[in-house]
Design an enzyme around this catalytic site. Structure first.
Site, short mmCIF file in Angstrom:
data_model
loop_
_atom_site.label_atom_id
_atom_site.label_comp_id
_atom_site.label_asym_id
_atom_site.label_seq_id
_atom_site.Cartn_x
_atom_site.Cartn_y
_atom_site.Cartn_z
N THR A 48 -36.13 2.42 6.15
CA THR A 48 -35.39 2.45 7.82
C THR A 48 -33.97 1.74 7.64
O THR A 48 -33.07 2.04 7.67
CB THR A 48 -36.30 1.58 8.45
OG1 THR A 48 -37.43 2.22 8.82
CG2 THR A 48 -35.48 1.46 9.93
N CYS A 49 -34.12 1.23 6.02
CA CYS A 49 -32.61 -0.34 6.25
C CYS A 49 -31.83 1.14 5.00
O CYS A 49 -30.81 0.94 5.70
CB CYS A 49 -33.04 -0.85 5.09
SG CYS A 49 -34.03 -2.42 5.84
#
Length: 161
Positions: A48-49
């Protein structure tokens, strides 16, 4: 206790990667006299990052600056070498300052630490975004789920400015 809107940010020293290697960056220098958007995440190079969180700030960097933001900073409980390599991988250039909080000192002082030992990741930061003006928290949005990106994206921060 978690930091709140209206609180002064604590003193800490981050590490950043420069052409000459890791260099300290005191929080007073980062936040003093400036409007800063700080977004934090559980780990560099994580799904996600890398796929969503950093790209949202890259895509909206000019819009954030147009709303008066002096500095956009990304914080993770990683070392300066990892944050430097991740910044290069993400193509942040000078749009985002990549901050290493290697021992989670700042993160713990904020009360935004997250124990991911059960996943083999150790102590990390919760996913959040904050707006600080001259070192004072003006807005804070913490994701209830560390893999979600609902309240800490650049798009969400733009709505708060």
């Amino acid at each position: 206790m978690t930091i709140s809107v209206g609180d002064k940010l604590p003193e800490a020293t981050f590490m950043t990667m420069t052409d000459k290697g890791p260099a300290p960056l005191p929080s007073s220098e980062l936040f003093g006299g400036k409007t800063v958007v700080l977004f934090a995440l559980p780990g560099a190079f994580t799904p996600t990052c890398s796929a969503k969180h950093v790209p949202s700030y890259l895509a909206n960097a000019e819009a954030l600056k147009a709303k008066g933001v002096d500095t956009i900073a990304c914080l993770s409980v990683n070392d300066a070498f990892v944050m430097g390599a991740w910044g290069k991988d993400q193509g942040v250039g000078d749009k985002i300052v990549m901050l290493a909080d290697g021992s989670a000192d700042f993160t713990k002082k904020l009360g935004l630490d997250l124990d991911l030992s059960g996943f083999g990741m150790g102590l990390r930061s919760k996913r959040y975004a904050l707006i600080a003006k001259d070192g004072k928290v003006e807005a804070l949005s913490v994701e209830p789920n560390p893999s979600a990106l609902d309240v800490s994206s650049a798009e969400a921060v733009l709505k708060q400015l």
